[in-house]
Design an enzyme around this catalytic site. Structure first.
Site, PDB file in Angstrom:
ATOM      1  N   GLY A   1       0.767  -1.163  -0.218  1.00  0.00           N
ATOM      2  CA  GLY A   1       0.051  -0.019  -0.016  1.00  0.00           C
ATOM      3  C   GLY A   1       0.950   1.385   0.148  1.00  0.00           C
ATOM      4  O   GLY A   1       1.787   1.510  -0.844  1.00  0.00           O
TER       5      GLY A   1
ATOM      6  N   ASN B   1       3.818   5.378   8.578  1.00  0.00           N
ATOM      7  CA  ASN B   1       2.477   4.786   7.835  1.00  0.00           C
ATOM      8  C   ASN B   1       1.942   3.753   8.598  1.00  0.00           C
ATOM      9  O   ASN B   1       0.544   3.276   8.038  1.00  0.00           O
ATOM     10  CB  ASN B   1       3.146   4.463   6.523  1.00  0.00           C
ATOM     11  CG  ASN B   1       2.461   3.788   5.543  1.00  0.00           C
ATOM     12  OD1 ASN B   1       1.147   4.081   5.020  1.00  0.00           O
ATOM     13  ND2 ASN B   1       2.327   2.269   5.411  1.00  0.00           N
TER      14      ASN B   1
ATOM     15  N   TYR C   1     -11.816   3.137  15.468  1.00  0.00           N
ATOM     16  CA  TYR C   1     -10.829   3.248  14.241  1.00  0.00           C
ATOM     17  C   TYR C   1     -10.817   4.836  14.292  1.00  0.00           C
ATOM     18  O   TYR C   1      -9.561   5.541  14.106  1.00  0.00           O
ATOM     19  CB  TYR C   1     -11.051   2.762  13.001  1.00  0.00           C
ATOM     20  CG  TYR C   1     -10.352   3.158  12.090  1.00  0.00           C
ATOM     21  CD1 TYR C   1      -9.139   2.929  11.789  1.00  0.00           C
ATOM     22  CD2 TYR C   1     -10.924   4.046  10.781  1.00  0.00           C
ATOM     23  CE1 TYR C   1      -8.038   3.363  11.076  1.00  0.00           C
ATOM     24  CE2 TYR C   1      -9.866   4.402   9.839  1.00  0.00           C
ATOM     25  CZ  TYR C   1      -8.609   4.158   9.695  1.00  0.00           C
ATOM     26  OH  TYR C   1      -7.888   4.620   8.838  1.00  0.00           O
TER      27      TYR C   1
END
Length: 252
Positions: free
Chosen positions: A13, A87, A153
């Site tokens: 990704g 990340n 989240y």
């Protein structure tokens, strides 16, 4: 050595895309992640394609002692890091709060918040000692808005947003730049991980519109990093043209 970038979660990704973009720009790179085979494969590809130096470090950002020991074990010349790209991150499940999984909550908080903190503490101290550095934190539109069933989240990414602002204040006296990039819908492994490998459900997330891709975010990060020394991009929110906010997407 040339300038150095450390990228967490580089095995797929956005992290993998960042590795290619920074390698293209002649940075030597430290790539980290949990999947050793993918790290080695990416490292070899980067060396061959861009003729740069690459080292790998396999660890899970959730494991504080592992993060510290693996980072401290890097050769001294590799600790002169110019850019840290925080990340590594994920989402697990999409359930209302009353039905949520304790394990999913802990995985998200441990990865998205605590893991980011563990890596940042080590590397920011190197940057202070070196007298230079730029930290890029991967947030999310979920760190700016809250949507149904995104509870924990969204909370974890709101924490990243707050930490980014806090870092910017704390590291200001040392001349260290801090930037957050908050993407909307990006088609990566994100939804597949969220839905525990359910590819058909993950595919529906991106159906009917053109989402962002990992390279879009990597190029945005490079834009922020490549500004002149007196310029800091505090934060950027980047969305597909078809997406207005966390919930409104125009699907044809």
């Amino acid at each position: 050595m040339s300038k150095i970038t450390l990228i967490t979660g580089a095995t797929a990704g956005i992290g993998e895309a960042c590795a290619h973009v920074f390698a293209r720009e002649r940075y030597d790179i430290i790539i980290t992640g949990r999947r050793a085979d993918r790290l080695e494969k990416l490292a070899e590809q980067l060396r061959k394609e861009y003729n740069i130096k690459v080292i790998t470090s396999e660890f899970d950002v959730r494991n504080r002692q592992e993060v510290i020991s693996k980072l401290e074990a890097l050769p001294d010349e590799w600790k002169k890091i110019n850019v840290l790209v925080n990340n590594a991150g994920l989402s697990q499940g999409l359930d209302p709060i009353q039905d949520g999984s304790y394990e999913d909550w802990e995985t998200m908080i441990d990865t998205n918040v605590k893991g980011l903190l563990y890596v940042t503490k080590v590397v920011s101290n190197w940057m202070i000692a070196n007298g230079f550095g730029h930290i890029v934190n991967l947030g999310s539109i979920a760190g700016k808005e809250v949507y149904a069933n995104g509870n924990v989240y969204c909370a974890s990414k709101h924490a990243v947003d707050a930490l980014n602002k806090g870092m910017r204040i704390d590291l200001l006296p040392y001349g260290i730049k801090v930037t957050a990039v908050h993407p909307g819908a990006v088609e990566t492994e994100f939804s597949e991980v969220r839905f525990k490998g359910d590819k058909s459900r993950a595919k529906k997330v991106y159906a009917g519109f053109e989402p962002l891709v990992a390279k879009d975010i990597a190029e945005t990060i490079w834009f922020a990093v490549s500004r002149p020394p007196h310029v800091n991009i505090n934060e950027l929110t980047i969305m597909p043209t078809a997406q207005a906010n966390a919930v409104n997407i125009y699907r044809k």
